[in-house]
Design a protein around this motif. Structure first.
Motif, PDB file in Angstrom:
ATOM      1  N   TRP A 397      -2.458  16.924  -6.088  1.00 35.91           N
ATOM      2  CA  TRP A 397      -2.028  15.552  -5.782  1.00 35.91           C
ATOM      3  C   TRP A 397      -2.592  15.106  -4.434  1.00 35.91           C
ATOM      4  O   TRP A 397      -3.109  13.992  -4.301  1.00 35.91           O
ATOM      5  CB  TRP A 397      -0.495  15.477  -5.746  1.00 35.91           C
ATOM      6  N   LYS A 412       5.896  10.018  -6.993  1.00 37.49           N
ATOM      7  CA  LYS A 412       5.040  10.602  -8.031  1.00 37.49           C
ATOM      8  C   LYS A 412       5.814  10.695  -9.341  1.00 37.49           C
ATOM      9  O   LYS A 412       7.035  10.850  -9.356  1.00 37.49           O
ATOM     10  CB  LYS A 412       4.560  11.990  -7.609  1.00 37.49           C
ATOM     11  N   ILE A 423      -3.672  14.761 -13.453  1.00 33.04           N
ATOM     12  CA  ILE A 423      -3.302  14.252 -12.127  1.00 33.04           C
ATOM     13  C   ILE A 423      -4.409  13.355 -11.587  1.00 33.04           C
ATOM     14  O   ILE A 423      -4.150  12.273 -11.039  1.00 33.04           O
ATOM     15  CB  ILE A 423      -3.029  15.427 -11.170  1.00 33.04           C
TER      16      ILE A 423
END
Length: 494
Positions: A397, A412, A423
């Protein structure tokens, strides 16, 4: 073995038909001419443009009007006990007629008594069935590091133009795999640009040369292991095996790794990063590009691609989704066994090659791979790359939020069972659509949901059979109660 050494042996053993496979005809003829001068042998050269001539370009007083007459001229050139070599350039273009095939057959047969040798010089080997047993094929090898160094010294003659030490090693690494003509051009371009030999201009021409072959692609991105989250055990294994170079004779070299995982877990990204991490070029072999329309062409292109890989060592060879590349192996398909023969050629090379090539193969479906592919000594290790855990996801991330200019503190979405590719897709869509990560996540469906059965099956197979890419030791399937379970929409049957 050098071309002249191989040719000297064959001529002394009276092989009257020799086929030299080479793209560098001028260099091959120059080497043959030097060999004939040293041995006091006679040499004549023929091509469709200039006819029959001596290697220095002067004409020979023998009337040669066409390719058939060129073959017949070998009898008039033979005189005395000294061997005579007739080099026929690009003669594969003319072997389609029955008259020329018969003339070559007779010339090779008579050549043993007359010590007259037919030498076909061509970039491809295309022998009709009538001549297959009469010719021996010799490969004109690409220049090795010593020859490249001599060529560089012959071009960089002014003070300061020729590097030394590690800088020279970098230049020679960049030039490895180039033909003599290409290397000379690359060295000259480097001198024009920088005033001395540097790897940059050589890499530029090398990339174009590899691309022009149509067999391989050369990847030269800027990614390193720092741009790849997780896979710590795999990174450490690769870095340790490649950075500790064993250049002494008899010392082991790293062979490569096999990576198994569900799609999107970072296998391809790892292949692109490993080259910059260890200072090697990354070659990508697309097996589909090796397929040819003519009989035997696919197998020949496979051997040619592997020869280029050997010549470019030290390097990294990447074959992505290898189970799809050789999908016809053992499947009883309608390709007349082409895939099986190509696969056999690759397996033999994988097991026997002595060049410093680190092979990275990736696969998503292990059941489509024959068991002999991943046996010991073909790879240093078979790793399973599982879906990232919480710590790895946090690293991924951070990488992609920073890459796409997003706020690292933003909320998130639920990323249970997400891969690194998912992701990345969420971050890219958030930046593209100018929406929050949670909104962007509505467009992402994890592979663990769409292909939950295949992911579970792959994990079960890897349990106890593969090394873990994340932790030292053998991979063990974790029993997480928090795994996302796919919800069946099929009504229950009572």
């Amino acid at each position: 073995m050098k071309l002249t050494q191989r040719m000297n042996e064959l001529i002394r053993a009276c092989f009257a038909g020799i086929w030299i496979e080479s793209h560098e005809h001028l260099d091959a003829i120059a080497e043959l001419s030097a060999m004939c001068r040293d041995e006091d042998w006679r040499l004549a050269v023929w091509d469709i443009d200039q006819g029959l001539r001596h290697p220095n370009g002067s004409a020979i007083d023998v009337e040669v009007a066409d390719p058939l007459a060129a073959v017949r001229a070998i009898g008039s050139l033979a005189a005395g006990d000294a061997p005579v070599l007739l080099v026929l350039q690009n003669f594969h273009r003319f072997i389609g007629s029955a008259e020329i095939v018969q003339a070559i057959s007779r010339a090779v047969g008579d050549g043993k008594q007359q010590r007259a040798f037919i030498v076909v010089l061509s970039p491809v080997v295309q022998l009709p069935v009538e001549l297959e047993k009469l010719f021996v094929v010799v490969e004109h090898p690409l220049p090795d590091r010593q020859q490249l160094c001599e060529m560089a010294a012959g071009i960089a003659t002014e003070p300061g133009e020729m590097p030394d030490g590690r800088e020279l090693d970098a230049v020679l690494d960049a030039a490895a795999g180039l033909s003599r003509y290409e290397a000379e051009n690359a060295f000259s371009l480097s001198l024009v640009r920088s005033g001395r030999l540097t790897p940059d201009a050589i890499w530029e021409l090398k990339t174009q040369a590899v691309k022009a072959s149509g067999l391989l692609t050369l990847h030269r991105g800027g990614q390193t292991f720092d741009s790849l989250g997780g896979l710590e055990s795999l990174k450490a294994f690769t870095r340790r095996s490649l950075l500790q170079r064993h250049r002494d004779a008899g010392q082991p070299r790293a062979r490569g790794v096999m990576l198994l995982s569900p799609p999107g877990c970072g296998k391809s990204e790892f292949c692109k990063c490993v080259g910059n991490e260890v200072g090697r070029p990354v070659l990508t072999l697309d097996v589909g590009s090796l397929m040819g329309s003519l009989v035997g062409q696919s197998e020949e292109r496979t051997r040619q691609a592997l020869a280029i890989v050997d010549a470019m060592a030290p390097c990294v060879l990447m074959i992505d989704e290898v189970e799809k590349a050789f999908a016809g192996v053992g499947a009883g398909g309608n390709d007349s066994g082409v895939s099986s023969r190509m696969f056999g050629t690759f397996l033999s090379w994988l097991n026997d090659h002595t060049s410093d090539v680190f092979v990275v193969c990736t696969a998503n479906d292990v059941q489509r791979l024959p068991p002999e592919f991943s046996r010991a000594e073909r790879f240093d290790g078979v790793f399973f790359v599982d879906l990232p855990d919480r710590e790895q996801k946090d690293q991924i991330w951070r990488l992609y939020l920073d890459r796409y200019g997003l706020d690292v503190d933003t909320a998130k979405p639920d990323d249970d069972q997400w891969t690194g590719a998912e992701i990345k897709s969420c971050c890219r869509l958030a930046a593209l659509l100018d929406v929050s990560l949670i909104q962007a996540a509505e467009n992402v469906v994890p592979i663990a949901v769409t292909s939950s059965e295949s992911v579970s099956r792959l994990r079960q197979w890897a349990d106890g059979r593969c090394l873990s890419a994340d932790h030292a030791g053998v991979y063990r399937m974790a029993t997480k109660t928090s795994r996302r379970r796919s919800v069946s929409t099929k009504p229950s049957v009572n």
